[in-house]
Design a protein around this motif. Structure first.
Motif, mmCIF file in Angstrom:
data_model
loop_
_atom_site.group_PDB
_atom_site.id
_atom_site.type_symbol
_atom_site.label_atom_id
_atom_site.label_comp_id
_atom_site.label_asym_id
_atom_site.label_seq_id
_atom_site.Cartn_x
_atom_site.Cartn_y
_atom_site.Cartn_z
ATOM 1 N N GLY A 297 25.965 52.815 45.206
ATOM 2 C CA GLY A 297 27.192 52.969 44.430
ATOM 3 C C GLY A 297 27.096 52.336 43.061
ATOM 4 O O GLY A 297 27.526 52.917 42.050
ATOM 5 N N LEU A 298 26.539 51.136 42.991
ATOM 6 C CA LEU A 298 26.388 50.451 41.708
ATOM 7 C C LEU A 298 25.456 51.224 40.778
ATOM 8 O O LEU A 298 25.716 51.341 39.573
ATOM 9 C CB LEU A 298 25.863 49.038 41.931
ATOM 10 C CG LEU A 298 26.788 48.089 42.705
ATOM 11 C CD1 LEU A 298 26.047 46.813 43.082
ATOM 12 C CD2 LEU A 298 28.039 47.752 41.884
ATOM 13 N N SER A 299 24.371 51.770 41.332
ATOM 14 C CA SER A 299 23.438 52.559 40.517
ATOM 15 C C SER A 299 24.086 53.850 40.035
ATOM 16 O O SER A 299 23.847 54.289 38.906
ATOM 17 C CB SER A 299 22.169 52.879 41.321
ATOM 18 O OG SER A 299 21.497 51.701 41.699
ATOM 19 N N TYR B 70 29.297 42.787 47.050
ATOM 20 C CA TYR B 70 28.621 43.905 46.398
ATOM 21 C C TYR B 70 27.110 43.748 46.567
ATOM 22 O O TYR B 70 26.572 42.660 46.398
ATOM 23 C CB TYR B 70 28.989 43.970 44.917
ATOM 24 C CG TYR B 70 30.443 44.293 44.683
ATOM 25 C CD1 TYR B 70 30.867 45.601 44.504
ATOM 26 C CD2 TYR B 70 31.405 43.284 44.694
ATOM 27 C CE1 TYR B 70 32.211 45.906 44.317
ATOM 28 C CE2 TYR B 70 32.751 43.574 44.508
ATOM 29 C CZ TYR B 70 33.143 44.886 44.319
ATOM 30 O OH TYR B 70 34.472 45.175 44.153
ATOM 31 N N GLY B 71 26.457 44.846 46.899
ATOM 32 C CA GLY B 71 25.016 44.795 47.073
ATOM 33 C C GLY B 71 24.547 45.380 48.393
ATOM 34 O O GLY B 71 23.353 45.500 48.633
ATOM 35 N N GLY B 72 25.498 45.745 49.264
ATOM 36 C CA GLY B 72 25.113 46.343 50.537
ATOM 37 C C GLY B 72 24.285 45.397 51.382
ATOM 38 O O GLY B 72 24.680 44.253 51.625
ATOM 39 N N GLU C 26 24.118 42.089 41.536
ATOM 40 C CA GLU C 26 25.064 41.246 40.788
ATOM 41 C C GLU C 26 25.107 41.656 39.323
ATOM 42 O O GLU C 26 26.191 41.754 38.721
ATOM 43 C CB GLU C 26 24.654 39.779 40.895
ATOM 44 C CG GLU C 26 24.944 39.133 42.240
ATOM 45 C CD GLU C 26 24.406 37.711 42.323
ATOM 46 O OE1 GLU C 26 24.859 36.970 43.220
ATOM 47 O OE2 GLU C 26 23.537 37.335 41.514
ATOM 48 N N THR C 27 23.942 41.904 38.746
ATOM 49 C CA THR C 27 23.875 42.287 37.338
ATOM 50 C C THR C 27 24.429 43.680 37.119
ATOM 51 O O THR C 27 25.089 43.961 36.110
ATOM 52 C CB THR C 27 22.428 42.192 36.835
ATOM 53 O OG1 THR C 27 21.906 40.891 37.114
ATOM 54 C CG2 THR C 27 22.346 42.447 35.336
ATOM 55 N N LEU C 28 24.159 44.587 38.058
ATOM 56 C CA LEU C 28 24.721 45.935 37.965
ATOM 57 C C LEU C 28 26.246 45.899 37.995
ATOM 58 O O LEU C 28 26.917 46.584 37.197
ATOM 59 C CB LEU C 28 24.206 46.799 39.115
ATOM 60 C CG LEU C 28 22.832 47.442 38.944
ATOM 61 C CD1 LEU C 28 22.341 48.007 40.268
ATOM 62 C CD2 LEU C 28 22.871 48.536 37.885
ATOM 63 N N LYS C 29 26.804 45.112 38.897
ATOM 64 C CA LYS C 29 28.265 45.012 38.971
ATOM 65 C C LYS C 29 28.838 44.476 37.662
ATOM 66 O O LYS C 29 29.835 44.987 37.127
ATOM 67 C CB LYS C 29 28.677 44.109 40.127
ATOM 68 C CG LYS C 29 30.196 44.033 40.291
ATOM 69 C CD LYS C 29 30.637 42.759 40.970
ATOM 70 C CE LYS C 29 32.140 42.588 40.866
ATOM 71 N NZ LYS C 29 32.579 41.262 41.322
ATOM 72 N N GLU C 30 28.198 43.435 37.125
ATOM 73 C CA GLU C 30 28.651 42.861 35.862
ATOM 74 C C GLU C 30 28.585 43.894 34.741
ATOM 75 O O GLU C 30 29.474 43.976 33.897
ATOM 76 C CB GLU C 30 27.776 41.653 35.523
ATOM 77 C CG GLU C 30 28.193 40.929 34.251
ATOM 78 C CD GLU C 30 27.298 39.738 33.949
ATOM 79 O OE1 GLU C 30 27.450 39.137 32.874
ATOM 80 O OE2 GLU C 30 26.416 39.414 34.780
ATOM 81 N N ASN D 142 31.708 47.421 31.087
ATOM 82 C CA ASN D 142 31.853 48.739 30.466
ATOM 83 C C ASN D 142 33.085 49.476 30.994
ATOM 84 O O ASN D 142 33.127 50.706 31.024
ATOM 85 C CB ASN D 142 30.591 49.568 30.697
ATOM 86 C CG ASN D 142 29.447 49.140 29.801
ATOM 87 O OD1 ASN D 142 29.332 49.589 28.663
ATOM 88 N ND2 ASN D 142 28.605 48.242 30.301
ATOM 89 N N ASN D 143 34.081 48.685 31.389
ATOM 90 C CA ASN D 143 35.419 49.196 31.713
ATOM 91 C C ASN D 143 35.491 50.073 32.959
ATOM 92 O O ASN D 143 36.400 50.904 33.084
ATOM 93 C CB ASN D 143 35.997 49.965 30.510
ATOM 94 C CG ASN D 143 36.111 49.100 29.278
ATOM 95 O OD1 ASN D 143 36.551 47.949 29.347
ATOM 96 N ND2 ASN D 143 35.685 49.632 28.138
ATOM 97 N N VAL D 144 34.559 49.890 33.875
ATOM 98 C CA VAL D 144 34.683 50.552 35.168
ATOM 99 C C VAL D 144 35.632 49.724 36.034
ATOM 100 O O VAL D 144 35.513 48.501 36.108
ATOM 101 C CB VAL D 144 33.313 50.678 35.864
ATOM 102 C CG1 VAL D 144 33.465 51.272 37.262
ATOM 103 C CG2 VAL D 144 32.363 51.519 35.029
ATOM 104 N N GLU D 145 36.593 50.391 36.656
ATOM 105 C CA GLU D 145 37.510 49.694 37.559
ATOM 106 C C GLU D 145 36.776 49.416 38.876
ATOM 107 O O GLU D 145 36.399 50.339 39.597
ATOM 108 C CB GLU D 145 38.748 50.554 37.829
ATOM 109 C CG GLU D 145 39.599 50.833 36.606
ATOM 110 C CD GLU D 145 40.801 51.702 36.953
ATOM 111 O OE1 GLU D 145 41.114 51.828 38.162
ATOM 112 O OE2 GLU D 145 41.403 52.270 36.029
ATOM 113 N N VAL D 146 36.550 48.152 39.169
ATOM 114 C CA VAL D 146 35.816 47.761 40.368
ATOM 115 C C VAL D 146 36.790 47.096 41.336
ATOM 116 O O VAL D 146 37.386 46.070 41.020
ATOM 117 C CB VAL D 146 34.657 46.808 40.020
ATOM 118 C CG1 VAL D 146 33.960 46.337 41.282
ATOM 119 C CG2 VAL D 146 33.666 47.508 39.092
ATOM 120 N N HIS D 147 36.961 47.699 42.509
ATOM 121 C CA HIS D 147 37.948 47.235 43.485
ATOM 122 C C HIS D 147 37.254 46.762 44.760
ATOM 123 O O HIS D 147 36.601 47.562 45.443
ATOM 124 C CB HIS D 147 38.930 48.355 43.838
ATOM 125 C CG HIS D 147 39.624 48.952 42.653
ATOM 126 N ND1 HIS D 147 40.786 48.423 42.144
ATOM 127 C CD2 HIS D 147 39.318 50.030 41.876
ATOM 128 C CE1 HIS D 147 41.178 49.148 41.099
ATOM 129 N NE2 HIS D 147 40.299 50.132 40.913
#
Length: 471
Positions: free
Chosen positions: A11-13, A38-40, A240-244, A249-254
């Motif tokens: 998902g992060l990718s 996050y990270g599966g 962790e870096t992908l989520k950041e 970049n304004n992705v809504e992360v829930h």
């Protein structure tokens, strides 16, 4: 708005590549993760003395998929965090199998195929010659065990390929499709009647060039011929870096946002209902959750699709991390060892983390248990304390380690690895055709479909996003 289901690596990718290729000021993107993590299955337990990896611990740099991951890592600013294992390192040259509670080093140099090395009863060159004497067999698919036995002999299937499958997907080589790892070799048999015949006939054909531009990091991996690599601070640094990156970049992360049902309205409208009963109106959904989880979300509206998704099996794996605070190393330098299934061992293998990762102090081991055989060997009610006792018994017997671990950590990863059994690739093709024929605004990414490794999952997201963005 487009939505991504699942905050694991897939998902992060997907979010990363959507930002790179598709998303603009007029398109919003949201990611929904059912848990608060996050990270599966990539999870690193970090201390000053050791890192316990709960899932993958190293990444392979080779091939288009491996080079693509290195490109991503550099773009994320993680190049300085890379710790590579060079080809001369023991973790690259020494990989073992355990037969009869005795460790045997598998051949790693070309010259070794001409001499007999245990556990094999004859030089491996004879296995290659065996292929030349066997007739071709026309098949649409086969198990990797049957294929290797047929072409190269049963010993190679038992002591090399079967334990390798245990290490990669915790699976049974007698069930896993040959296309999982040896698609090209299988095609050589089907086209030319034998593997070596196919190798010779294709030897002088021009090889397709890698079309992607390579980063400095990817080029460095080629020049230095890395075997594998990891990231300082553990592989969890990557998700962790992908989520950041997504958040910045304004992705809504829930987080803690489990989706209960998907309803498809038309080819450009889909409704998501979350556990609070709220309805989200979207244009497209990228599913990076396991196939069995997606099956439940589409069951009411598309029961046949749900049934096909459910047919992709998953296995449980027990993970026992051990830290021995000893000034003297307790193991010989090596990547670790795997146990052939015919040994009927409760463990799949042991990774020597303190050899693979220079950050580790003392001796750090990871014991893997169960997989395809989890239930039959441990039942339904195995406890973590019992798994620890089983792991320690095997470690003492095989590695002759008598001291108690300073720290241990046990986890049972339920339904963590999909099994690409015979017919898997036809099933995935059928599932995607069903989605296309019904004009569903749904894309599938992640380990359920296109490969179980880190590189596979990342490339799956890249390929799917690029296909969608060019439509």
């Amino acid at each position: 708005m487009a939505a991504i289901l699942g905050g694991g690596l897939g998902g992060l990718s997907t979010g990363y590549y959507l930002l790179k290729n598709c998303v603009n000021a007029h398109m919003k993107l949201a990611l929904f993760e059912a848990s608060d993590f996050y990270g599966g299955w990539i999870r690193s337990i970090r201390t000053n003395d050791y890192i316990f990896e709960q899932g993958p611990r190293t990444i392979r740099p080779k091939g288009p998929y491996g080079l693509n991951t290195l490109n991503m890592i550099q773009e994320l600013g993680l190049s300085e965090h890379v710790s590579a294992v060079l080809p001369s390192h023991p973790a690259a040259t020494t990989r073992m199998v355990c037969v009869g509670h005795t460790l045997h080093t598998l051949p790693s140099r070309f010259s070794q195929i001409f001499t007999k090395t245990k556990p094999f009863s004859k030089p491996l060159i004879l296995a290659a010659l065996h292929d030349l004497t066997q007739p071709g067999l026309e098949l649409k698919d086969d198990s990797i065990y049957n294929f290797v036995s047929r072409r190269f002999g049963q010993e190679l299937a038992d002591y090399a390929v079967s334990p390798m499958i245990c290490g990669i997907c915790a699976g049974d080589a007698k069930e896993i499709s040959v296309k999982f790892l040896m698609k090209t070799l299988f095609e050589y048999e089907q086209t030319h009647g034998g593997v070596l015949k196919g190798v010779v006939k294709n030897m002088f054909k021009p090889q397709p060039e890698n079309e992607q531009a390579l980063s400095e990091l990817a080029l460095k991996s080629q020049e230095e011929r890395w075997s594998v690599y990891t990231l300082q601070g553990g592989l969890e640094t990557l998700p962790e870096t992908l989520k950041e990156h997504l958040v910045n970049n304004n992705v809504e992360v829930h987080s803690n946002s489990k989706i209960e049902e998907i309803e498809f309205v038309d080819s450009s409208s889909v409704l998501l209902r979350n556990k609070k009963g709220e309805i989200l109106d979207l244009k497209h959904v990228y599913s990076a959750i396991p196939a069995h989880a997606l099956a439940k979300l589409v069951e009411r509206q598309h029961p046949h699709l749900s049934e096909q998704l459910e047919q992709i099996p998953f296995v449980n794996v027990g993970i026992v991390n051990l830290f021995f605070d000893s000034q003297e190393t307790l193991i010989a330098p090596a990547f670790g060892f795997l146990v052939p299934p015919k040994e009927n061992s409760p463990i799949l293998g042991v990774v020597f983390d303190s050899c693979c990762n220079p950050e580790q102090k003392g001796t750090v081991l990871t014991v893997m248990l169960g997989g395809r055989w989890f239930k039959e060997r441990f039942g339904d009610n195995i406890t973590k304390d019992q798994l620890l006792a089983i792991a320690m018994k095997e470690v003492r017997s095989i590695l002759k380690i008598t001291m108690e671990p300073t720290v241990s950590h046990v986890n049972i990863l339920e339904k963590c690895i999909p099994q690409y059994v015979i017919g898997h690739y036809d099933r995935v093709e059928y599932i995607r055709k069903y989605i296309k024929q019904h004009n569903l605004p749904l894309s599938l990414v992640g380990c359920s479909y296109d490969g179980v490794g880190i590189n596979d999952v990342i490339y799956s997201a890249k390929a799917q996003v690029e296909r969608d963005c060019t439509v």
